[in-house]
Every structure is written in structure tokens, then in C-alpha cells.
Enzyme design. Structure first.
Site, PDB file in Angstrom:
ATOM      1  N   LYS A 179       0.860  -1.189   0.000  1.00 27.65           N
ATOM      2  CA  LYS A 179       0.000   0.000   0.000  1.00 27.65           C
ATOM      3  C   LYS A 179       0.899   1.243   0.000  1.00 27.65           C
ATOM      4  O   LYS A 179       1.516   1.567   1.019  1.00 27.65           O
ATOM      5  CB  LYS A 179      -0.907  -0.017   1.236  1.00 27.65           C
ATOM      6  CG  LYS A 179      -2.035   1.030   1.201  1.00 27.65           C
ATOM      7  CD  LYS A 179      -1.606   2.366   1.713  1.00 27.65           C
ATOM      8  CE  LYS A 179      -2.756   3.369   1.696  1.00 27.65           C
ATOM      9  NZ  LYS A 179      -2.271   4.765   1.564  1.00 27.65           N
ATOM     10  N   GLY A 232       6.761   6.083   7.831  1.00 24.89           N
ATOM     11  CA  GLY A 232       5.811   7.187   7.812  1.00 24.89           C
ATOM     12  C   GLY A 232       5.846   7.952   9.119  1.00 24.89           C
ATOM     13  O   GLY A 232       6.861   7.990   9.807  1.00 24.89           O
ATOM     14  N   SER A 233       4.724   8.520   9.484  1.00 30.54           N
ATOM     15  CA  SER A 233       4.652   9.393  10.656  1.00 30.54           C
ATOM     16  C   SER A 233       4.721   8.593  11.948  1.00 30.54           C
ATOM     17  O   SER A 233       4.370   7.411  12.002  1.00 30.54           O
ATOM     18  CB  SER A 233       3.366  10.208  10.636  1.00 30.54           C
ATOM     19  OG  SER A 233       2.245   9.384  10.884  1.00 30.54           O
ATOM     20  N   GLY A 237       2.811   5.106  13.010  1.00 30.10           N
ATOM     21  CA  GLY A 237       3.715   4.029  13.407  1.00 30.10           C
ATOM     22  C   GLY A 237       3.347   3.431  14.754  1.00 30.10           C
ATOM     23  O   GLY A 237       3.415   2.203  14.950  1.00 30.10           O
ATOM     24  N   GLU A 254       9.845   2.806  10.705  1.00 28.76           N
ATOM     25  CA  GLU A 254      10.783   3.913  10.550  1.00 28.76           C
ATOM     26  C   GLU A 254       9.938   5.171  10.526  1.00 28.76           C
ATOM     27  O   GLU A 254       9.099   5.340   9.649  1.00 28.76           O
ATOM     28  CB  GLU A 254      11.608   3.751   9.273  1.00 28.76           C
ATOM     29  CG  GLU A 254      12.862   4.616   9.243  1.00 28.76           C
ATOM     30  CD  GLU A 254      12.570   6.066   8.943  1.00 28.76           C
ATOM     31  OE1 GLU A 254      12.621   6.891   9.895  1.00 28.76           O
ATOM     32  OE2 GLU A 254      12.268   6.392   7.797  1.00 28.76           O
ATOM     33  N   CYS A 288      13.564  11.806   5.747  1.00 31.41           N
ATOM     34  CA  CYS A 288      13.573  11.508   7.177  1.00 31.41           C
ATOM     35  C   CYS A 288      14.955  11.734   7.781  1.00 31.41           C
ATOM     36  O   CYS A 288      15.088  11.940   8.980  1.00 31.41           O
ATOM     37  CB  CYS A 288      13.103  10.082   7.439  1.00 31.41           C
ATOM     38  SG  CYS A 288      14.020   8.827   6.539  1.00 31.41           S
ATOM     39  N   GLU A 389       9.557  17.413  13.775  1.00 30.99           N
ATOM     40  CA  GLU A 389      10.005  17.222  12.396  1.00 30.99           C
ATOM     41  C   GLU A 389       9.163  18.094  11.463  1.00 30.99           C
ATOM     42  O   GLU A 389       7.936  17.969  11.406  1.00 30.99           O
ATOM     43  CB  GLU A 389       9.872  15.756  12.001  1.00 30.99           C
ATOM     44  CG  GLU A 389      10.449  15.431  10.652  1.00 30.99           C
ATOM     45  CD  GLU A 389      10.388  13.940  10.333  1.00 30.99           C
ATOM     46  OE1 GLU A 389      11.320  13.436   9.701  1.00 30.99           O
ATOM     47  OE2 GLU A 389       9.392  13.295  10.729  1.00 30.99           O
TER      48      GLU A 389
END
Length: 488
Positions: A179, A232-233, A237, A254, A288, A389
Site C-alpha cells: 500500500k 511514515g509518521s 507508526g 521507521e 527523514c 520534524e
């Protein structure tokens, strides 16, 4: 010469068939430089997701039995096909998420190299012989695949990240439900086309697009999943981790970083400036591992700042397909608005905006999400802009009295993905390596970037602890089976 990319609708790929969603709805992919339509992907339902997981589950036994060498040969085929379509896929990437065409070509080339690296795993060992206390017995380990693995990827590296998850998962014998982020799903579909053309067996690789709330969450919660890998975020996560822990399956996360660069008083300032700009502003800071906090010793702080600003002023911003463009737009309206939010937050917190942070206007920019790189001065470690971030071209400059304080400041964040230092002193280098809380440590080099054969992952809130890429990928995508054999 630029290729022409047809604006079309891309289907899901389930059990080796391209299928439209029963919803009869699509998601539009927009060029962030021009707001033109790049293409359409399926706005899928749970029905398509269930079909994909069922196909992967049905295929897992046969794929495992095919053997590691044969699986590797199929990855070689996929690599060759991807190489033949490099220009087309790179242009699609630039159109879809904005990074410059040279960067997009570099990322696609990296995807090819990753496929070939893991194709080679088909001929490498999958276990070890262990001495037994019984002299008449043979004891050894072998690797066994997890089964069905869910792959959820972000939009910022729409070729490299999916491939560095999918390639090891496949060669080690797992089947996949993939996905991608909707913002880069057209590019992801083109990558899947390469796997489809390579001739993988039915159900081994399945591709479903759609809303995160439906397809992403549905995949996370699916009872037939045996493992899940996510980039992702942090908030998503954490949901992945909770669901996987409850289901008792392996998970790999991650989730970004707030990556520091330390510039010591004995640093080569020209080298440091060049690396900070590359690490902070390439891909519009949407990595990232991007350099986000730059911690500079007081004695050289002002000199470094002036050199950094002067170099940043030379950056050429525009459509990533145009010649000579160094930085493209923010990848979407959402990222554009996030960048503006953090610029205003920095001002409110009392930091001083010494360069950029502006929305670009004019004929070249009015139809896109273009900004100038922001550099903030007088930033303290407790400020939001030093802790959260931004995922944009944004640097916070922080003063430190000495190396010890610089390392303390660098570690003062919940993240721990990458970190770098610029110094010519071997003692400072060794202290930094020992004390910094980061999974990727770089010396006299930008914080962004890791070679494909090396483990990649972070500490603290940046990662679940496991590592991607290189030989380390085997640790996640397989389980160890210990075998003891004795004659009757």
C-alpha cells in the site's frame, strides 16, 4: 530529452490481474509544481484489500517452495525491466512529488541496485551449522519466511523505499500486499508494473491503493498478516505497533527524525556549509534523514551562519523537470501548509528568521507549492522548531559553548535517526560516535544518506529497533528455525 507520460488511471494489482475498485472512485495525483493532473489511482475498498491478502496467503506456500535461488533470478529480471524504464519512472516521480529530475534518476538507479543486491541473496547462505554436544548428531539453523507481509510506504522516496522493503521480503520467501502513499501512487504503480512484467507467480506481489483510513488501517488490522513494515509518521507508526503487538506478529517501523549536525570549532566550514545545504534542502528537505538542527560552536557560529546564508541565496528553485533547478516545490499542499505553519511558529517562539521562509510568487511559481529555504537563528533546544520534524527546507541554528554541550543538545530530542559532525579532531570524532543517540552516524558528511548494503534505522522514537537494508533485512523478514538431526 523528456519522455511523454500519459495521464491515465492505474488499477490495483491483485493475484497478477490489474483490477479496478468496486467503489468506481479514483484518487487524483497532482503535480506540485504546476497543479496539473499526473494520473489517477484506485480509491479502493476493504473488498479489494481482502482479495489482495487472500491472494498473498494462497501464494505463500508455493513461493516459499520455489527456492531462494529462483526467487533471486526473478528479482534480477525486475531490475533489468526497471532499468529499461528508468527515464519514464524518474520523470513520473518528479511530476508527482516534485524532486528534481537528477535526484529522481538517482533514486531510480538506487532502486535498480537494491533489486540486484537482494537478487544476489538468492545464492547466499540461509543458515549456519552449530556444533552439537552429541557427536553423532547434526545441528544447524535455517531461515524461514514470515508469510504474508504488509508494506506501507511514504511519498518522499516512491521507488527506493518500496523496493528496499519488497526486494528482501520476496527473496527471503514472503508474499506481499503493498500500500503506497496516495501522493506518489502513480510512480509506485509503475514500479509494480516492472515486477508484473518480470513474471512473478500469482499472488506473490499485490498492490492496493486507497485512503489510509481504509486500506492502510485495514492492512494493519488484517488477521491474515504475518508481518508488517512501515515508513511514515510517528503517530501512525505507533498504531502499527499496537496492532501488531496485539496480533502477535512482527513489525518494523521507521518514523522520521530531527537530525542534528554539529559544526565544531575546527571544522572545514566550506565543507560543512555545502553538506548542511545538501542535507537540509535537497528534495525540499523532505527526507527523514534531512539536516534539521545545526548546532555550532560559539567561536565560529557567526562566520558559519554568514557562509550558510550566502550559499543558500544561490539555490535555484523551480519545476524539477527544468534544467539547472536545484530545489523543487513542496510535495503537496499539505506539506506546503505545514512548512508555513512552522515558519510562523518559529517567529512566535522568538527565533529570528535570517533567511527565506517565504512563498514564491510570479508566473513560474503561482501554480505550484514553492517556498524559499528557511534558516532560523537564536533557536533554543526547547523550542517546537527544534523538537518537531518539519519535513521541509528548514534549518534551526543553535549555539553550543563546546563539543560536550553540542552533543547534549543533539541528543535532546525524542528522535534518534541520523546525526553528523564536522571536525578535524580524532578525539572529537570518537566522542561523538560513542555518545550520540542515533542509528546512522556520519563524520564530515551530511546527515542524509546511507548506502544500500548498510543497515538503516534509528533509535528512540525514530524506529522500532530493527534495521532495513543490507544483510540486516534478513533479521526482520525471516525467523530462525533450529534443526537437530540424529540417525535412527
Amino acid at each position: 530529452m523528456k519522455t511523454t507520460i500519459e495521464t491515465k488511471t492505474y488499477s490495483n494489482y491483485i493475484n497478477n490481474e490489474w483490477r479496478e475498485s468496486v467503489s468506481q472512485k479514483t484518487i487524483t495525483s497532482i503535480n506540485p509544481a504546476t497543479k496539473e493532473v499526473v494520473g489517477y489511482v484506485q480509491d479502493s475498498t476493504e473488498e479489494e484489500l481482502n482479495q489482495a491478502v487472500r491472494a498473498a496467503d494462497n501464494a505463500k506456500k508455493g513461493w516459499r517452495k520455489l527456492g531462494q535461488s529462483a526467487r533471486g533470478q526473478l528479482l534480477f529480471k525486475a531490475a533489468n525491466i526497471l532499468e529499461s524504464k528508468l527515464d519514464e519512472i524518474a520523470e513520473s516521480m518528479t511530476k508527482e512529488m516534485g524532486k528534481t529530475l537528477p535526484e529522481a534518476k538517482g533514486e531510480t538507479s538506487r532502486g535498480i541496485a537494491i533489486l540486484r543486491y537482494y537478487a544476489g541473496e538468492g545464492m547466499r547462505k540461509d543458515g549456519d551449522v552449530i556444533p552439537s554436544t552429541d557427536k553423532d548428531a547434526l545441528m544447524f539453523t535455517k531461515r524461514t519466511p514470515l508469510g504474508v507481509v504488509g508494506v506501507i510506504t511514504p511519498w518522499n522516496f516512491p521507488v527506493a523505499i518500496p523496493i528496499w522493503k519488497i526486494a528482501p521480503a520476496l527473496v527471503y520467501g514472503n508474499t506481499i500486499v503493498f500500500k503506497p502513499a496516495s501522493e506518489a501512487a502513480v510512480t509506485a504503480a509503475k514500479v509494480v508494473e516492472c515486477f508484473a512484467e518480470a513474471g512473478f507467480p500469482k499472488g506473490v506481489l499485490n498492490f492496493v491503493t486507497g485512503a489510509g483510513s481504509t486500506i492502510g488501517q485495514g492492512l494493519i488490522d488484517h488477521p491474515k498478516l504475518n508481518g508488517i513494515t512501515f515508513t511514515g509518521s510517528e503517530s501512525i507508526g505507533q498504531r502499527v505497533a499496537r496492532a501488531a503487538a496485539a496480533a502477535g506478529i512482527k513489525y518494523q517501523l521507521e518514523m522520521g527524525g530531527k537530525n542534528p549536525v554539529i559544526v565544531a570549532k575546527d571544522a572545514n566550514l566550506e565543507q560543512a556549509v555545502e553538506a548542511v545545504i545538501s542535507g537540509g534542502f535537497r528534495s525540499s528537505g523532505q527526507k527523514c534523514t534531512a539536516s534539521s538542527r545545526v548546532i555550532v560552536e560559539t567561536t565560529i557560529y557567526d562566520e558559519f551562519k554568514h557562509k550558510l546564508i550566502a550559499a543558500t541565496e544561490k539555490i535555484n528553485i523551480g519545476n524539477g523537470l527544468d534544467e539547472g533547478i536545484w530545489m523543487g516545490p513542496c510535495a503537496s499542499e499539505s506539506q506546503f501548509n505545514t512548512f508555513k505553519k512552522y515558519v510562523e511558529k518559529g517567529k512566535q517562539e522568538g527565533a529570528r528568521l535570517v533567511h527565506g521562509g517565504e512563498v514564491l510568487t510570479g508566473e513560474q511559481y503561482d501554480n505550484g507549492f514553492f517556498v524559499t529555504p528557511a534558516i532560523f537563528d537564536e533557536v533554543t533546544s526547547e523550542m517546537v522548531i527544534a523538537q518537531e520534524e518539519v519535513f521541509g527546507p528548514f534549518i534551526a541554528l543553535i549555539r553550543a559553548e563546546d563539543l560536550g554541550e553540542a552533543i547534549e543538545l543533539a541528543n535532546n530530542t525524542r528522535f534518534g535517526l541520523s546525526a553528523s559532525i564536522f571536525t578535524s579532531d580524532i578525539s572529537s570524532i570518537m566522542e561523538f560516535i560513542e555518545e550520540i543517540d542515533a542509528g546512522l552516524v556520519r563524520i564530515n558528511a551530511e546527515s542524509a544518506g546511507v548506502e544500500l548494503q548498510a543497515p538503516f534505522g534509528g533509535m528512540k522514537a525514530s524506529s522500532s529497533g530493527s534495521r532495513e537494508q543490507g544483510e540486516a533485512a534478513k533479521e526482520f523478514y525471516t525467523a530462525i528455525k533450529t534443526v537437530f538431526i540424529k540417525g535412527s
